[in-house]
Design a protein around this motif. Structure first.
Motif, short mmCIF file in Angstrom:
data_model
loop_
_atom_site.label_atom_id
_atom_site.label_comp_id
_atom_site.label_asym_id
_atom_site.label_seq_id
_atom_site.Cartn_x
_atom_site.Cartn_y
_atom_site.Cartn_z
N LEU A 188 8.94 67.42 -11.50
CA LEU A 188 7.64 67.17 -12.12
C LEU A 188 6.76 68.42 -12.06
O LEU A 188 6.09 68.76 -13.05
CB LEU A 188 6.95 66.00 -11.42
N THR B 62 -2.20 72.09 -17.64
CA THR B 62 -1.74 70.76 -17.24
C THR B 62 -2.86 69.96 -16.59
O THR B 62 -3.65 70.50 -15.80
CB THR B 62 -0.54 70.86 -16.28
N LEU C 106 -1.85 64.88 -13.34
CA LEU C 106 -0.40 65.01 -13.32
C LEU C 106 0.05 65.94 -12.19
O LEU C 106 1.02 65.66 -11.48
CB LEU C 106 0.10 65.55 -14.67
#
Length: 545
Positions: A359, A367, A371
């Protein structure tokens, strides 16, 4: 050599006694680990104040890591020969002396020397705390306490950079308090351990310390870590310097292996390291070491350089990883204590660790922080389920007299593997950043002479377009580093799957007849735990309890 005149085994301590002793052990472990992480965000100001060079900048960190890693197995072996409590107190005193010397350093050279001396104490504390806990608590009960250990390690790893940033940003403190801050806590821990820690001692006559083996191991590891520190910076990967240093390290470690195989009291007992559980735990620890070291180093850099956050903000943004370590180590520890089974949690943790790295491998300079935080939490969960439990799996297979050497061997290879991994990944990151900056500067019409990836760039002094290019390069390249980490962490999954499924023993030590009965019992899946095997004192045959 004569056998111990007093048994090292004793009845387990009460829960109250254990928690009292554990409080001092955790305090000193926290301070020892904090000493390595607190300088990460403060180092630019420290080197600036001492008029240090870029090489000295690196060595302020490397000196501590080098001496801590090289001395870890030596401290572990000493713990099998001498009083563990006294050794812990000696390590605390060494650590305190190094901390005070570092705080009063007047030059970068003095600071590096003080940090190297401090590292000797850090290596002792990291090894001996694990050994002391193993001498107090049976393996099966130890699971419930792993949450405390995991929480302390996570807090030190993630909270250190945050504390360092706060100290150097506070005008009435200054950078010297990065080294002074742990002194009063270590003194309190020293006094607390004197009152609360009571460990049995196996008194042995004619003790022989393997000084030659210890010197060869320290020298071999030292040369290897020095090479890692300078390769791809001062000289190329393929160069005569690399050949000389790597070849010298291999020769020294080969000689150390030869000496250890013949020593009466080897620093690293080869029969323990060669065992299946220990060898696999060492292999699995490489991935965990990379997670702990790499996570702190590269995520801190990602938030500060790639995203433009301050050191304090970067420390706060890494809290999800600390939370993952804390929660998973507590939950997994209690489940392990309840069931006595450890392999399922190590396997699950290693798989989760790979998923977390994968991930993180998707992040770039834009990003969502949600997340990124979720990915860090997953990595933290993986670390919390594997790090301490790999050590516990090894401790479950050895007699109490060998617990120091076994525990420190796993810690040694975890630290060494993490150091090598971070250095290699750092070299890959630097190369990708340099290529990306050079390409984007050329595309934007800026001159690229002098190296677009120069590590001495002062981002605040750059024009806004150039600053954006540099930050984007760091932010985008970091994801690639974690993809490589995910691939390496797969090795940890394989090692975890190959571990034998055993039930943790409820006794502090193995049966008196030795390890052969225990190993035979654990060789079959679903076989009884060590504490479920008794040996008839007359026939010497194993029998069910």
């Amino acid at each position: 050599m004569s056998a111990p005149t007093a048994t090292a085994d004793a009845a387990p301590m009460s829960r109250r006694q254990t928690l009292e002793a554990l409080s001092g052990l955790l305090l000193v472990l926290f301070v020892a680990m904090l000493s390595s992480t607190v300088v990460s965000t403060a180092l630019p100001k420290i080197i600036e104040a001492l008029n240090g060079s870029q090489t000295q900048y690196t060595w302020v960190v490397t000196a501590t890591l080098l001496t801590a890693t090289a001395t870890t197995p030596i401290w572990g072996k000493l713990a099998d020969l001498f009083n563990k409590k006294v050794l812990i107190q000696v390590a605390i005193v060494v650590f305190l002396a190094g901390s005070v010397a570092a705080g009063f350093a007047q030059s970068a050279g003095q600071l590096i020397g003080a940090r190297a001396f401090q590292g000797i104490g850090v290596g002792g504390l990291q090894a001996l705390v694990q050994v002391a806990i193993a001498a107090m608590i049976p393996p099966r009960e130890r699971g419930r306490y792993n949450g405390y250990l995991g929480g302390v390690m996570a807090l030190a790893t993630v909270g250190g950079p945050l504390l360092g940033g706060l100290i150097v940003d506070t005008s009435w403190l200054g950078w010297r308090w990065c080294f002074f801050v742990g002194v009063p806590v270590a003194v309190v821990a020293l006094l607390l351990l004197q009152v609360t820690l009571h460990l049995p001692t196996a008194r042995r006559d004619n003790v022989k310390i393997d000084y030659l083996g210890a010197a060869l191991i320290a020298a071999g590891v030292g040369v290897l870590l020095i090479w890692i520190s300078f390769v791809d910076g001062s000289f190329a990967w393929l160069s005569w310097q690399t050949a000389a240093m790597v070849g010298g390290a291999v020769l020294l470690l080969a000689l150390a292996t030869w000496v250890e195989a013949r020593a009466a009291e080897p620093v690293v007992p080869l029969d323990i390291v060669r065992e299946r559980t220990t060898a696999l735990a060492i292999l699995g620890s490489l991935a965990v070491g990379m997670a702990m070291f790499g996570g702190a180093v590269f995520l801190g850099q990602y938030f500060q350089i790639g995203r433009g956050y301050s050191p304090t903000e970067a420390g706060l943004l890494t809290i999800p990883m600390m939370a993952g370590v804390l929660i998973s180590s507590i939950v997994a520890g209690r489940l392990i204590t309840a069931s006595g089974r450890i392999k399922p949690y190590i396997v699950a943790g290693s798989i989760i660790l790979v998923a977390g790295f994968a991930l993180l491998g998707t992040i770039d300079h834009e990003t969502s922080l949600v997340l990124v935080g979720a990915a860090m939490f997953v990595v933290g969960v993986g670390v919390g389920m594997t790090m301490q439990n790999l050590v516990l799996a090894v401790q479950n297979t050895v007699a109490l007299k060998d617990i120091g050497a076994a525990s420190s061997s796993v810690a040694f290879f975890r630290s060494l593997g993490g150091t090598i991994g971070v250095s290699v990944l750092g070299a890959v990151l630097a190369r990708r950043v340099t290529d990306r900056i050079t390409h984007d500067l050329a595309a934007a019409g800026f001159p690229t002479s002098g190296g677009g990836g120069n590590s001495n760039l002062n981002l605040a002094a750059l024009p806004a377009p150039v600053e954006h290019i540099v930050r984007a390069a760091y932010g985008d390249a970091t994801g690639h580093i974690f993809l490589i980490s995910a691939a390496i962490a797969v090795v940890g999954v394989v090692a975890a799957l190959l571990l034998k499924p055993v039930t943790l023993r409820s006794s502090l030590d193995l049966p008196d007849t030795g390890r052969s009965v225990a190993v035979a019992a654990d060789a079959v899946d679903g076989a009884p735990a060590f504490d479920e095997v008794a040996v008839d004192p007359v026939t010497r045959d194993p029998a069910r309890r």
